[in-house]
Design an enzyme around this catalytic site. Structure first.
Site, PDB file in Angstrom:
ATOM      1  NE  ARG A 110      43.818  42.249  41.951  1.00 35.95           N
ATOM      2  CZ  ARG A 110      44.115  41.509  40.873  1.00 35.95           C
ATOM      3  NH1 ARG A 110      45.352  41.461  40.416  1.00 35.95           N
ATOM      4  NH2 ARG A 110      43.170  40.822  40.247  1.00 35.95           N
ATOM      5  CG  HIS A 137      39.813  36.999  41.683  1.00 31.27           C
ATOM      6  ND1 HIS A 137      39.329  38.269  41.445  1.00 31.27           N
ATOM      7  CD2 HIS A 137      40.780  36.787  40.738  1.00 31.27           C
ATOM      8  CE1 HIS A 137      39.970  38.793  40.418  1.00 31.27           C
ATOM      9  NE2 HIS A 137      40.842  37.925  39.970  1.00 31.27           N
ATOM     10  CD  GLN A 140      39.357  35.473  36.391  1.00 28.20           C
ATOM     11  OE1 GLN A 140      40.106  36.432  36.421  1.00 28.20           O
ATOM     12  NE2 GLN A 140      38.918  34.946  35.253  1.00 28.20           N
ATOM     13  CG  ASP A 226      45.102  30.851  40.457  1.00 34.76           C
ATOM     14  OD1 ASP A 226      45.801  31.483  39.638  1.00 34.76           O
ATOM     15  OD2 ASP A 226      44.644  31.362  41.491  1.00 34.76           O
ATOM     16  CB  CYS A 266      41.990  33.478  36.922  1.00 34.08           C
ATOM     17  SG  CYS A 266      43.397  33.233  38.021  1.00 34.08           S
ATOM     18  NE  ARG A 294      37.857  39.780  36.023  1.00 34.16           N
ATOM     19  CZ  ARG A 294      38.993  40.040  36.688  1.00 34.16           C
ATOM     20  NH1 ARG A 294      40.056  39.280  36.491  1.00 34.16           N
ATOM     21  NH2 ARG A 294      39.059  41.011  37.584  1.00 34.16           N
TER      22      ARG A 294
HETATM   23  N1  NVA Z   1      45.379  33.317  43.023  1.00 33.48           N
HETATM   24  C1  NVA Z   1      46.037  34.370  42.257  1.00 33.48           C
HETATM   25  C2  NVA Z   1      45.094  34.960  41.280  1.00 33.48           C
HETATM   26  C3  NVA Z   1      45.681  36.030  40.401  1.00 33.48           C
HETATM   27  C4  NVA Z   1      44.680  36.659  39.488  1.00 33.48           C
HETATM   28  C5  NVA Z   1      46.576  35.424  43.208  1.00 33.48           C
HETATM   29  O1  NVA Z   1      45.893  35.739  44.184  1.00 33.48           O
HETATM   30  O2  NVA Z   1      47.678  35.903  42.985  1.00 33.48           O
HETATM   31  N1   CP Z   2      42.936  37.262  36.554  1.00 35.16           N
HETATM   32  C1   CP Z   2      43.290  38.438  37.074  1.00 35.16           C
HETATM   33  O1   CP Z   2      42.686  38.955  38.024  1.00 35.16           O
HETATM   34  O2   CP Z   2      44.361  39.029  36.460  1.00 35.16           O
HETATM   35  P1   CP Z   2      45.176  40.299  36.928  1.00 35.16           P
HETATM   36  O3   CP Z   2      45.944  39.912  38.167  1.00 35.16           O
HETATM   37  O4   CP Z   2      46.069  40.628  35.781  1.00 35.16           O
HETATM   38  O5   CP Z   2      44.226  41.418  37.245  1.00 35.16           O
END
Ligand code: NVA
Ligand code: CP
Length: 312
Positions: A110, A137, A140, A226, A266, A294
């Site tokens: 990540r 992502h 997800q 989101d 998500c 997930r």
């Molecule tokens: N769009 C959000 C998703 C978090 C799971 C982010 O990138 O923070």
């Molecule tokens: N939806 C998702 O990826 O959640 P986290 O940021 O908690 O991993």
């Protein structure tokens, strides 16, 4: 058995890295792996395999689902963050990839820019999975589509309304729509549109743009949104709160969707911002199934990347 140094490696860096046929296999496997999990049936195909998880941004779901999932498949996990590894002290990403991939069997990352995960993957001996970048992502959306299929059957030909930011989730929904044959109704505030080139689309046939989020939701089979401010964009929070004020998924939007429409998010969610409490906690919301899935889809994904098309 010796580990081959140069076996062909498949990565999962964006949704388009797998074919529609691969996804059909993954959804079947995810259902079977979920069944085994629910009945405490031991399934350890990844015994002696190690997953390295690298987090440069915060996480709850991604961390727990990958870590628990790898243990449940019989493997083990190493957890690294920027702050407690040499990644935060400017060791080149290429060198990190060379080293980590000699000691482990699969890597989940990540991070920020998609270019970073691509550089890592191109120097990795083992499969690399995108656990979220600024652009995508895919894990997800894999879970989201599996959840849709569980509740409503095939997503082919269906309409997914995206209300909110043209972000990593929106880009990935679009890639999935192009590959799996459904349509996304996109409504974003001005200045926060999806960039088709960043989303990596072949064309524009898989989506329609709506200025009014209510119109995007009309006759949709699934409404999803989101956070207004994704990780890495926190400095824009105040400006975004103003720009996104009309992009809150509420009961009026759900009412114009199809009567059997689902709501997904998500998570983490901000009730009263991108979604009302009535919707996320209401009867059409499947967000807890979506979060749980997930675990199951990523177990299927790791099995696929490491062992190919298993039918156990
Ligand atoms: N769009 C959000 C998703 C978090 C799971 C982010 O990138 O923070
Ligand atoms: N939806 C998702 O990826 O959640 P986290 O940021 O908690 O991993």
């Amino acid at each position: 058995m010796t580990k081959p140094a140069s076996a062909p490696v498949r990565h999962y860096l964006q949704f388009s890295d797998l074919s529609a046929d691969d996804y059909a296999h993954l959804f079947t496997r995810a259902a079977e792996i979920k069944r085994k999990f629910k009945t405490y049936e031991k399934y350890h195909p990844l015994a002696d395999r190690t997953l390295a998880m690298i987090f440069e941004k915060a996480s709850t779901r991604t961390r727990v689902s990958f870590e628990a999932g790898m243990y449940q498949l019989g493997g083990s996990v190493v957890h690294l963050t920027t702050g407690d590894s040499q990644l935060g002290r400017a060791e080149p990403i290429e060198d990190s990839a060379r080293v980590i991939s000699r000691m482990t069997d699969i890597v989940m990352i990540r991070t920020y820019g998609q270019d970073k995960i691509e550089r890592f993957a191109s120097h990795s001996r083992v499969p690399v999975i995108n656990g979220l970048t600024n652009e995508f992502h895919p894990c997800q959306i894999l879970a989201d589509i599996f959840t849709f299929i569980e509740h409503r059957g095939s997503i082919k030909g269906k309409v997914v309304a995206w209300v909110g930011d043209g972000n990593n989730m929106a880009n990935t929904w679009l890639q999935a729509a192009e590959l799996l044959g459904f349509t996304v109704h996109l409504s974003t505030p001005s200045g926060y549109e999806v960039d088709q080139a960043v989303a990596g689309l072949q064309g524009n046939a898989c989506y329609k743009v709506f200025a009014d989020p209510l119109e995007a939701c009309r006759d949709a089979d699934l409404v999803t949104t989101d956070v207004w401010t994704s990780m890495g964009y926190e400095a824009e929070n105040d400006v975004r709160k103003q720009a996104f004020a009309d992009w809150c998924v509420d009961e009026a939007m759900m009412q114009v969707a199809r009567p059997e429409a689902l709501f997904m998010h998500c998570l983490p969610a901000h009730r009263g911002e991108e979604v009302s409490a009535e919707v996320i906690d209401g009867p059409q919301s499947v967000v807890w199934d979506e979060a749980e899935n997930r675990l199951h889809v990523q177990k299927a994904l790791m099995e696929f990347l490491l062992l190919g098309r298993v039918n156990a």
